[in-house]
Structure formats: structure tokens, C-alpha cells
Design an enzyme around this catalytic site. Structure first.
Site, PDB file in Angstrom:
ATOM      1  N   ASP A 226      27.552  42.713  52.093  1.00 54.19           N
ATOM      2  CA  ASP A 226      27.321  41.446  52.521  1.00 54.19           C
ATOM      3  C   ASP A 226      27.540  41.282  54.077  1.00 54.19           C
ATOM      4  O   ASP A 226      27.493  42.227  54.423  1.00 54.19           O
ATOM      5  CB  ASP A 226      28.532  40.559  52.059  1.00 54.19           C
ATOM      6  CG  ASP A 226      30.235  41.599  52.587  1.00 54.19           C
ATOM      7  OD1 ASP A 226      29.978  41.937  53.406  1.00 54.19           O
ATOM      8  OD2 ASP A 226      30.938  41.173  51.963  1.00 54.19           O
ATOM      9  N   SER A 227      27.262  40.018  54.461  1.00 51.36           N
ATOM     10  CA  SER A 227      27.368  39.443  55.839  1.00 51.36           C
ATOM     11  C   SER A 227      28.809  39.382  56.278  1.00 51.36           C
ATOM     12  O   SER A 227      28.888  39.348  57.935  1.00 51.36           O
ATOM     13  CB  SER A 227      26.791  38.179  55.844  1.00 51.36           C
ATOM     14  OG  SER A 227      27.595  36.991  55.594  1.00 51.36           O
ATOM     15  N   GLY A 228      29.498  40.081  55.680  1.00 53.36           N
ATOM     16  CA  GLY A 228      31.280  39.210  56.489  1.00 53.36           C
ATOM     17  C   GLY A 228      31.374  37.559  56.363  1.00 53.36           C
ATOM     18  O   GLY A 228      32.631  38.075  56.854  1.00 53.36           O
ATOM     19  N   GLY A 229      31.135  36.609  56.801  1.00 49.51           N
ATOM     20  CA  GLY A 229      31.181  35.497  56.739  1.00 49.51           C
ATOM     21  C   GLY A 229      32.415  35.095  55.755  1.00 49.51           C
ATOM     22  O   GLY A 229      33.097  34.604  56.426  1.00 49.51           O
ATOM     23  N   PHE A 230      32.341  35.458  54.575  1.00 47.68           N
ATOM     24  CA  PHE A 230      33.016  35.036  53.555  1.00 47.68           C
ATOM     25  C   PHE A 230      34.304  35.561  54.372  1.00 47.68           C
ATOM     26  O   PHE A 230      35.265  34.706  54.213  1.00 47.68           O
ATOM     27  CB  PHE A 230      33.066  35.454  52.266  1.00 47.68           C
ATOM     28  CG  PHE A 230      34.203  35.363  51.968  1.00 47.68           C
ATOM     29  CD1 PHE A 230      34.334  34.084  50.883  1.00 47.68           C
ATOM     30  CD2 PHE A 230      35.420  36.308  50.779  1.00 47.68           C
ATOM     31  CE1 PHE A 230      35.387  33.237  49.763  1.00 47.68           C
ATOM     32  CE2 PHE A 230      36.343  35.822  49.359  1.00 47.68           C
ATOM     33  CZ  PHE A 230      36.521  34.440  49.447  1.00 47.68           C
TER      34      PHE A 230
ATOM     35  N   ASP B 131      26.668  33.944  57.639  1.00 50.98           N
ATOM     36  CA  ASP B 131      26.692  32.237  56.492  1.00 50.98           C
ATOM     37  C   ASP B 131      28.528  31.962  57.224  1.00 50.98           C
ATOM     38  O   ASP B 131      29.522  32.593  56.876  1.00 50.98           O
ATOM     39  CB  ASP B 131      26.743  32.580  54.957  1.00 50.98           C
ATOM     40  CG  ASP B 131      28.024  33.209  54.317  1.00 50.98           C
ATOM     41  OD1 ASP B 131      27.925  34.087  54.633  1.00 50.98           O
ATOM     42  OD2 ASP B 131      27.717  32.598  52.986  1.00 50.98           O
TER      43      ASP B 131
ATOM     44  N   GLN C 111      24.284  26.838  50.658  1.00 46.56           N
ATOM     45  CA  GLN C 111      26.616  27.228  50.322  1.00 46.56           C
ATOM     46  C   GLN C 111      25.851  25.469  50.316  1.00 46.56           C
ATOM     47  O   GLN C 111      24.650  25.158  49.699  1.00 46.56           O
ATOM     48  CB  GLN C 111      26.919  27.397  52.103  1.00 46.56           C
ATOM     49  CG  GLN C 111      27.520  28.491  52.369  1.00 46.56           C
ATOM     50  CD  GLN C 111      27.990  28.431  51.848  1.00 46.56           C
ATOM     51  OE1 GLN C 111      29.126  28.197  51.107  1.00 46.56           O
ATOM     52  NE2 GLN C 111      28.216  30.588  52.051  1.00 46.56           N
TER      53      GLN C 111
ATOM     54  N   ASP D  25      29.065  39.789  41.847  1.00 45.06           N
ATOM     55  CA  ASP D  25      29.305  41.397  42.251  1.00 45.06           C
ATOM     56  C   ASP D  25      30.664  40.213  42.358  1.00 45.06           C
ATOM     57  O   ASP D  25      30.856  39.115  42.448  1.00 45.06           O
ATOM     58  CB  ASP D  25      29.830  41.929  43.701  1.00 45.06           C
ATOM     59  CG  ASP D  25      30.425  39.879  44.530  1.00 45.06           C
ATOM     60  OD1 ASP D  25      29.442  39.115  44.674  1.00 45.06           O
ATOM     61  OD2 ASP D  25      31.121  40.504  44.661  1.00 45.06           O
TER      62      ASP D  25
ATOM     63  N   CYS E  25      34.861  50.372  22.860  1.00 45.25           N
ATOM     64  CA  CYS E  25      34.891  51.046  23.935  1.00 45.25           C
ATOM     65  C   CYS E  25      34.370  52.248  23.979  1.00 45.25           C
ATOM     66  O   CYS E  25      35.531  53.243  23.299  1.00 45.25           O
ATOM     67  CB  CYS E  25      35.575  50.293  25.288  1.00 45.25           C
ATOM     68  SG  CYS E  25      35.082  50.990  27.006  1.00 45.25           S
TER      69      CYS E  25
ATOM     70  N   CYS F 255      34.045  54.536  26.909  1.00 40.46           N
ATOM     71  CA  CYS F 255      34.202  54.554  27.789  1.00 40.46           C
ATOM     72  C   CYS F 255      34.843  55.828  28.342  1.00 40.46           C
ATOM     73  O   CYS F 255      35.897  56.564  27.329  1.00 40.46           O
ATOM     74  CB  CYS F 255      34.489  53.808  28.538  1.00 40.46           C
ATOM     75  SG  CYS F 255      35.626  53.427  29.314  1.00 40.46           S
TER      76      CYS F 255
ATOM     77  N   CYS G 128      38.485  55.391  27.337  1.00 45.58           N
ATOM     78  CA  CYS G 128      38.260  55.314  25.691  1.00 45.58           C
ATOM     79  C   CYS G 128      38.790  56.379  25.139  1.00 45.58           C
ATOM     80  O   CYS G 128      39.722  56.270  23.847  1.00 45.58           O
ATOM     81  CB  CYS G 128      37.962  54.325  24.830  1.00 45.58           C
ATOM     82  SG  CYS G 128      38.634  52.439  25.992  1.00 45.58           S
TER      83      CYS G 128
ATOM     84  N   HIS H  69      37.565  52.082  32.719  1.00 51.63           N
ATOM     85  CA  HIS H  69      37.425  51.239  32.017  1.00 51.63           C
ATOM     86  C   HIS H  69      36.707  50.091  32.302  1.00 51.63           C
ATOM     87  O   HIS H  69      35.995  48.665  31.197  1.00 51.63           O
ATOM     88  CB  HIS H  69      38.853  50.949  30.775  1.00 51.63           C
ATOM     89  CG  HIS H  69      38.542  50.408  29.418  1.00 51.63           C
ATOM     90  ND1 HIS H  69      37.853  50.221  28.315  1.00 51.63           N
ATOM     91  CD2 HIS H  69      38.799  49.082  29.923  1.00 51.63           C
ATOM     92  CE1 HIS H  69      38.104  49.243  27.451  1.00 51.63           C
ATOM     93  NE2 HIS H  69      38.767  48.535  28.651  1.00 51.63           N
TER      94      HIS H  69
HETATM   95 ZN   LIG Z   1      37.119  52.174  27.915  1.00 46.83          ZN
END
Ligand SMILES: [Zn+2]
Length: 369
Positions: free
Chosen positions: A89-93, A143, A185, A262, A300, A302, A305, A331
């Protein structure tokens, strides 16, 4: 061409994003590796989960350990031992989340480091230089998001500055093979959102992000503004919805033509003992799990689990064992990655709307924060 659209259905898109470090099947969910690490997880574990791209944070890495240092150590991929794709990311946030510590002018943003209070300055040029040094596969333009609820004048000023900064970012050299995404934006005003999407679309970015949403506004507003922008952004380039990623958000975003998402949610709530289960979430610290011999989620498969009970992981949380964070993070990421895969596999087969409706019904019953 770095992006190929393979199928579309009901507004949703299935495609492939090609970067210098491989192919990413889209829609894709990107785990967040803020400090050059997805908290508690190793690159091997991320690979086993099927992660094809993760997010690195320009703001954090620029302040510590510094982009030039990472460059001297071989770039971000080598530094963190991750051979697949990275979007920074650009760091703007982050910069504008510092609130009273930040001063913004057309030249850039001046702020104090959250680490040691030292004065710092981000400009479109410096932010692209940082991402060039990191060697990420996708670099985001600098941004200025507008705060919620904010006002129209402030939202317009931030949007126009974002557009000027986007042009300055494009004028900078990218790292070899590095793609560059612009960020639309417009605050919470529908007309500004459309204006921003049109302005960005005219620029030669490899992809586009929708930024500045999920800042506290009602979910219906988030989705309406998102829809306005994805309807305008160029169809032949990837769209990335930034920082939005509850299960319901993912379903709604993909349904509106988003290709990348994300969110820190799955790993952040995991460290508090919260795990995503069919239709909602549970907190393993709750006493009712003290003798629950079942898996975290019966649906699940994973690593967590397959091998461990709710009672055991709860015990680890109560005892302050690090393995608790790791198992819950594995998980929760598995749940979101599987949800994204299910949506992706349905696109183009004539069943997307049906699959999305079933998933929506499953997750709507217990909304997440
Ligand atoms: Zn799981």
C-alpha cells in the site's frame, strides 16, 4: 497484459493477474503482512493455505527497518522469505489515520512517526521510491482518504489532491516488472465517487483501487459507492477494494466486480481468541468451550481443525501460549481464502448468483463488526 479476464457473471469477474512473482487467481483475498510478516504465521504456512499474494505496508516498513535497508538486503521478497506476489500500500491510509499529527499540503504529508515522534514526510515521489526499493509486485499511488462522515468540501479537496498525486506517482520510475495501481477516492458523496473513478480511469495505471471506504459508514453506503466506481473503472484492469474483508464484505465486493481484497480482520480477531465458524464467530475464551472436543469448525479442513479441539485451543489461549494465536490465525485465514475460492470457482459456471446468495444467507445471520 498483466491481467486477463476469464469469465464474468452477475457483475462478478474471474481472472488472472500476472506479476513478476507469479500468477494470482482472482478474485483473491490478500492477508496483511504489516511489518513484513503476517502476524504469527510463516511463509510456508501461508503457502499451504493457498495464499498467492499478500500485502505489505509502506508506512510501517519505511519507518522500520527502512526501505533502503531492505533494498540492501535483497528487497522485500528476499527479506521476508516470500517468493510469491506482494502488493504494497502507499501509506496514505496510515498517515492520515494519525489524525492530529499530520499536516497535508499539495507537496505531500508531514507527520510524526508513531515509533519515536520523529518528523517524517511522505510525498508521491518518496512513496513510490520506497515501494521501488522494496521491490513489491504492485505499488499503490499515494492518496488522501476523506474521513467519515466529513464534509463535501473536505472530500473534494482530498479527492483532487489524490488525483494530482496519482499523476505524480505515474511520472516516477517503477521497479522492474512492478505494476502500479491508482486509488479512487471521493469521500461519501456519490457524485465525487463517480468523478474520481472517471479521473483515475483516464490515467495509465495497471489497475485501480477503491479506497477510503469502511471507515464507519453504514454498510449499504459502502456497497453503493463501491458499485458506482466499479461501474466506471476500466473493465480490462484489476480492481482492488482496500481494507474491507469480513465474509459478507467479500461476497458483496466480488458480486460488484472486485478482484482483490485485503483485511487484517482474520488475523487480528484470531489473536483475541475469536474464530470464524459457519455463520458467524465464537470466542474460544468462553467457558462453554472448556470441554468441547470438536474442531474449531466442523466444516473446515485446515491444519488447526484437522488436529486440535476447541478445548485444546481454548486452553492455549487461557495459558497464554503462542500456538493459540498461530492456530486461530491459520483457521481464520483458511475460512476467508476458502470463501474467496468458492466464489471464484462459481463465476462463469452459471451458478454464481445462487452460490453467492447461499453464502450471504450463511454469514448474514451473525454479522461481524
Ligand atoms: Zn479450520
Amino acid at each position: 497484459m498483466s491481467f486477463t479476464l476469464q469469465a464474468q457473471e452477475g457483475g462478478a469477474r474471474k481472472g488472472v493477474l500476472r506479476t513478476a512473482h507469479g500468477e494470482v487467481q482472482t478474485p483473491a483475498f490478500m492477508p496483511v503482512g504489516t511489518q513484513g510478516s503476517v502476524k504469527a504465521l510463516s511463509p510456508d504456512e501461508l503457502r499451504d493455505l493457498g495464499v498467492g499474494i499478500l500485502l505489505g505496508n509502506t508506512y510501517h516498513l519505511a519507518l522500520r527497518p527502512g526501505a533502503e535497508r531492505i533494498a540492501r538486503l535483497g528487497g522485500l521478497h528476499r527479506f521476508m522469505g516470500w517468493g510469491s506476489s506482494i502488493l504494497t500500500d502507499s501509506g496514505g491510509f496510515q498517515v492520515f489515520s494519525l489524525d492530529h499529527l499530520v499536516t497535508v499540503a499539495d507537496e505531500g504529508a508531514t507527520f510524526r512517526s508513531h515509533l519515536d515522534g520523529s518528523p517524517q514526510r511522505f510525498t508521491p515521489e518518496s512513496v513510490m521510491a520506497v515501494q521501488r526499493a522494496l521491490g513489491s509486485d504492485v505499488a499503490m499511488a499515494f492518496d488522501q482518504p476523506a474521513p467519515w462522515p466529513g464534509d463535501l468540501r473536505g472530500a473534494r479537496a482530498a479527492m483532487e489532491r489524490t488525483h494530482h498525486w496519482a499523476e505524480r506517482c505515474l511520472a516516477q520510475e517503477a521497479a522492474p516488472g512492478q505494476l502500479r495501481f491508482g486509488i479512487a477516492q471521493g469521500g461519501f458523496d456519490p457524485e465525487l465517487r463517480e468523478e474520481s473513478a472517471r479521473a483515475l480511469s483516464a490515467m495509465a495505471f495497471d489497475g485501480f483501487a477503491v479506497g477510503g471506504l469502511s471507515l464507519g459508514e453504514p454498510r449499504a453506503t459502502t456497497y453503493r459507492l463501491l458499485q458506482l466506481q466499479t461501474a466506471i473503472l476500466p473493465a480490462d484492469r484489476p480492481r482492488y477494494l482496500m481494507g474491507v474483508g469480513t465474509p459478507i464484505d467479500l461476497i458483496e465486493a466480488v458480486s460488484r466486480g472486485v478482484d482483490l481484497c485485503d483485511c487484517v480482520l482474520p488475523t487480528r480477531i484470531a489473536r483475541n481468541g475469536s474464530v470464524l465458524v459457519r455463520g458467524g464467530r465464537i470466542n474460544l475464551r468462553n467457558a462453554r468451550f472448556v470441554e468441547d472436543g470438536g474442531p474449531l469448525d466442523a466444516g473446515c479442513d485446515c491444519y488447526a481443525c484437522r488436529g486440535f479441539s476447541r478445548a485444546y485451543v481454548r486452553h492455549l489461549f487461557m495459558a497464554g501460549e503462542i500456538l493459540a494465536h498461530r492456530l486461530a490465525s491459520i483457521h481464520n485465514l483458511a475460512v476467508l481464502l476458502r470463501l474467496t475460492r468458492t466464489l471464484r470457482d462459481a463465476i462463469g459456471g452459471g451458478r454464481f448468483l445462487e452460490v453467492a446468495a447461499a453464502l450471504r444467507a450463511e454469514w448474514e445471520s451473525a454479522p461481524l463488526p
